[in-house]
Design a protein around this motif. Structure first.
Motif, PDB file in Angstrom:
ATOM      1  N   GLY A   7      51.821  39.732  36.847  1.00  0.00           N
ATOM      2  CA  GLY A   7      51.682  38.756  38.056  1.00  0.00           C
ATOM      3  C   GLY A   7      51.196  37.547  37.439  1.00  0.00           C
ATOM      4  O   GLY A   7      50.619  36.454  38.106  1.00  0.00           O
ATOM      5  N   GLN A   8      51.743  37.125  36.273  1.00  0.00           N
ATOM      6  CA  GLN A   8      51.654  35.540  35.562  1.00  0.00           C
ATOM      7  C   GLN A   8      52.353  34.638  36.039  1.00  0.00           C
ATOM      8  O   GLN A   8      53.477  34.193  35.977  1.00  0.00           O
ATOM      9  CB  GLN A   8      51.953  35.638  34.194  1.00  0.00           C
ATOM     10  N   GLU A  34      35.678  34.528  35.813  1.00  0.00           N
ATOM     11  CA  GLU A  34      37.144  34.099  36.195  1.00  0.00           C
ATOM     12  C   GLU A  34      37.925  35.533  36.009  1.00  0.00           C
ATOM     13  O   GLU A  34      37.938  35.754  34.806  1.00  0.00           O
ATOM     14  CB  GLU A  34      37.769  32.889  35.481  1.00  0.00           C
ATOM     15  N   GLY A  36      41.823  36.792  35.051  1.00  0.00           N
ATOM     16  CA  GLY A  36      42.761  36.386  34.835  1.00  0.00           C
ATOM     17  C   GLY A  36      42.795  34.985  34.388  1.00  0.00           C
ATOM     18  O   GLY A  36      43.727  34.152  35.212  1.00  0.00           O
ATOM     19  N   GLU A  57      40.792  38.548  30.751  1.00  0.00           N
ATOM     20  CA  GLU A  57      42.121  38.372  30.618  1.00  0.00           C
ATOM     21  C   GLU A  57      42.763  39.752  29.959  1.00  0.00           C
ATOM     22  O   GLU A  57      42.387  40.239  29.251  1.00  0.00           O
ATOM     23  CB  GLU A  57      42.424  37.130  29.949  1.00  0.00           C
ATOM     24  N   ALA A  58      43.822  40.232  30.583  1.00  0.00           N
ATOM     25  CA  ALA A  58      44.601  41.488  30.324  1.00  0.00           C
ATOM     26  C   ALA A  58      45.575  41.091  29.134  1.00  0.00           C
ATOM     27  O   ALA A  58      45.655  42.137  28.372  1.00  0.00           O
ATOM     28  CB  ALA A  58      45.315  42.148  31.597  1.00  0.00           C
ATOM     29  N   ASP A  59      46.048  40.029  29.081  1.00  0.00           N
ATOM     30  CA  ASP A  59      46.949  39.579  28.008  1.00  0.00           C
ATOM     31  C   ASP A  59      46.485  39.075  26.919  1.00  0.00           C
ATOM     32  O   ASP A  59      46.112  37.628  26.912  1.00  0.00           O
ATOM     33  CB  ASP A  59      47.962  38.723  28.673  1.00  0.00           C
ATOM     34  N   LEU A  62      47.501  35.545  26.004  1.00  0.00           N
ATOM     35  CA  LEU A  62      47.003  34.294  26.742  1.00  0.00           C
ATOM     36  C   LEU A  62      45.554  34.280  26.546  1.00  0.00           C
ATOM     37  O   LEU A  62      45.231  33.103  26.429  1.00  0.00           O
ATOM     38  CB  LEU A  62      47.216  34.748  28.189  1.00  0.00           C
ATOM     39  N   PRO A 102      45.934  38.118  39.969  1.00  0.00           N
ATOM     40  CA  PRO A 102      47.217  38.759  39.940  1.00  0.00           C
ATOM     41  C   PRO A 102      47.232  39.464  41.082  1.00  0.00           C
ATOM     42  O   PRO A 102      46.681  40.287  41.488  1.00  0.00           O
ATOM     43  CB  PRO A 102      47.185  39.802  38.733  1.00  0.00           C
TER      44      PRO A 102
HETATM   45  N1  SAM Z   1      44.332  31.656  36.206  1.00  0.00           N
HETATM   46  C1  SAM Z   1      45.709  31.044  35.639  1.00  0.00           C
HETATM   47  C2  SAM Z   1      46.303  30.144  36.594  1.00  0.00           C
HETATM   48  O1  SAM Z   1      45.525  29.926  37.732  1.00  0.00           O
HETATM   49  O2  SAM Z   1      47.126  29.327  36.090  1.00  0.00           O
HETATM   50  C3  SAM Z   1      46.832  32.436  35.631  1.00  0.00           C
HETATM   51  C4  SAM Z   1      46.738  33.157  36.910  1.00  0.00           C
HETATM   52  S1  SAM Z   1      47.997  34.460  37.129  1.00  0.00           S
HETATM   53  C5  SAM Z   1      48.328  34.433  38.707  1.00  0.00           C
HETATM   54  C6  SAM Z   1      47.102  35.857  36.880  1.00  0.00           C
HETATM   55  C7  SAM Z   1      46.820  36.122  35.453  1.00  0.00           C
HETATM   56  O3  SAM Z   1      45.898  37.463  35.504  1.00  0.00           O
HETATM   57  C8  SAM Z   1      47.703  36.198  34.344  1.00  0.00           C
HETATM   58  O4  SAM Z   1      46.990  35.521  33.132  1.00  0.00           O
HETATM   59  C9  SAM Z   1      47.648  37.913  34.010  1.00  0.00           C
HETATM   60  O5  SAM Z   1      47.713  38.004  32.459  1.00  0.00           O
HETATM   61  C10 SAM Z   1      46.130  38.066  34.322  1.00  0.00           C
HETATM   62  N2  SAM Z   1      45.928  39.487  34.736  1.00  0.00           N
HETATM   63  C11 SAM Z   1      46.795  40.417  35.395  1.00  0.00           C
HETATM   64  N3  SAM Z   1      46.430  41.522  35.459  1.00  0.00           N
HETATM   65  C12 SAM Z   1      44.953  41.655  35.125  1.00  0.00           C
HETATM   66  C13 SAM Z   1      43.933  42.601  34.894  1.00  0.00           C
HETATM   67  N4  SAM Z   1      44.138  43.905  35.766  1.00  0.00           N
HETATM   68  N5  SAM Z   1      42.896  42.188  34.436  1.00  0.00           N
HETATM   69  C14 SAM Z   1      42.871  41.110  33.795  1.00  0.00           C
HETATM   70  N6  SAM Z   1      43.710  39.927  34.026  1.00  0.00           N
HETATM   71  C15 SAM Z   1      45.057  40.272  34.448  1.00  0.00           C
END
Ligand code: SAM
Length: 285
Positions: A7-8, A34, A36, A57-59, A62, A102
């Motif tokens: 969901g990036q 925070e 993600g 953060e999962a990735d 990033l 995400p």
């Molecule tokens: N916060 C950033 C922004 O606002 O620009 C990125 C938001 S993006 C919609 C979602 C973020 O959540 C991504 O960086 C993704 O890698 C991370 N993510 C997705 N699934 C996750 C999980 N299960 N646990 C932690 N992080 C996760």
């Protein structure tokens, strides 16, 4: 470059990021969770106002990018990055949660936060618009349902702002909204599994009457089994010819809810109904 499965969708409008952080009314003593952080567009704004940010953060790529972004800067010591899936770990202590979530984990994340202890002050979260509208929906609204009552049982949920697709890179397929969740303190003393069992039945066909939904054979069978188990473990007799359906309909009748539809019931209606069922030894799990 961006991972769709995670969901990036990076928030590229700094005014929206600032609006989200401002809505959290951060104090300089706050620890912020925070979920993600991605490349850190929200993170850097939170770091300006909070004592500490714990970002999950999962990735790994990033997470490394974010580490680099704050390295050598004035806020480096205030940021802790937890690498991994937020759903697979215990959450650390936090006062406030901020997340451009995400969207694939919207529901489990919301409930993970709601059931987290100790209670936090508020969560300001970006969701897919329809999910956000379900969270805030009131009796009579078309999106009012199980998600609305379960979330509103434990918290005050308000809509903060609409966010259009073009504020993200890459743009998602759907519109988004930011909501604020403020847990009720103290939380209501309700057995959630019992509550959710009742709400599930009531909303199984939300525009049908409660009496109609409770007449479903599988539901009657499950409630009959629960009733007999409850009686057996509490030394109560089940009279010959006992019919769970009659008992349920009499509870609904006594409260005047037989012809009521879940789509029009508020939290207090559900609480009253659950309590009357319990008084009649009818249990939902
Ligand atoms: N916060 C950033 C922004 O606002 O620009 C990125 C938001 S993006 C919609 C979602 C973020 O959540 C991504 O960086 C993704 O890698 C991370 N993510 C997705 N699934 C996750 C999980 N299960 N646990 C932690 N992080 C996760």
């Amino acid at each position: 470059m961006f991972n769709k499965e995670l969901g990036q969708h990076i928030l590229i409008n700094p005014l929206v990021s600032q609006g989200i952080v401002d809505k959290a009314n951060l104090k300089q003593t706050d620890i912020v969770l925070e979920v993600g952080p991605g490349t850190g567009n929200l993170t850097v704004k939170i770091l300006e106002q909070a004592k500490k940010v714990v970002a999950c953060e999962a990735d790994a790529r990033l997470a490394a990018e974010l580490t680099k972004r704050v390295q050598g800067g004035p806020f480096q010591h205030k940021l802790e990055i937890l690498h991994g899936d937020v759903m697979k770990r215990d959450l650390p202590y936090f006062d406030v949660c901020i997340s451009n979530t995400p969207y694939q984990i919207s529901s489990p994340l919301t409930f993970k936060l709601i059931f987290h202890r100790p209670l936090f002050r508020c969560a300001v979260l970006m969701f897919q618009r329809e999910f956000a509208l379900r969270l805030i929906a009131r009796p009579g609204d078309s999106l009012y349902g199980r998600l609305s009552v379960n979330c509103q049982l434990y918290s005050k949920v308000t809509h903060v702002m609409k966010v259009g697709k073009n504020n993200f890179k890459p743009p998602p397929n759907v519109e988004s909204s930011v909501v604020k969740i403020e847990p009720l303190n103290p939380p209501p003393p309700v057995d959630f599994e019992e509550w959710d069992g009742l709400v599930r039945i009531a909303f199984s066909r939300k525009h049908k009457t409660l009496a109609a939904n409770f007449k479903n054979t599988a539901i009657l069978q499950m409630l009959d089994e629960n009733y007999r188990t409850f009686c057996a473990s509490n030394g109560l007799m089940v009279e010959d010819g006992f019919q769970i359906k009659d008992k349920i309909l009499s509870v609904l009748d006594q409260l005047g809810y037989s012809d009521t539809r879940a789509s029009k019931m508020d939290i207090h209606d559900f609480l009253k109904l659950l309590s009357a069922f319990h008084d009649a030894n009818i249990h939902f799990c």
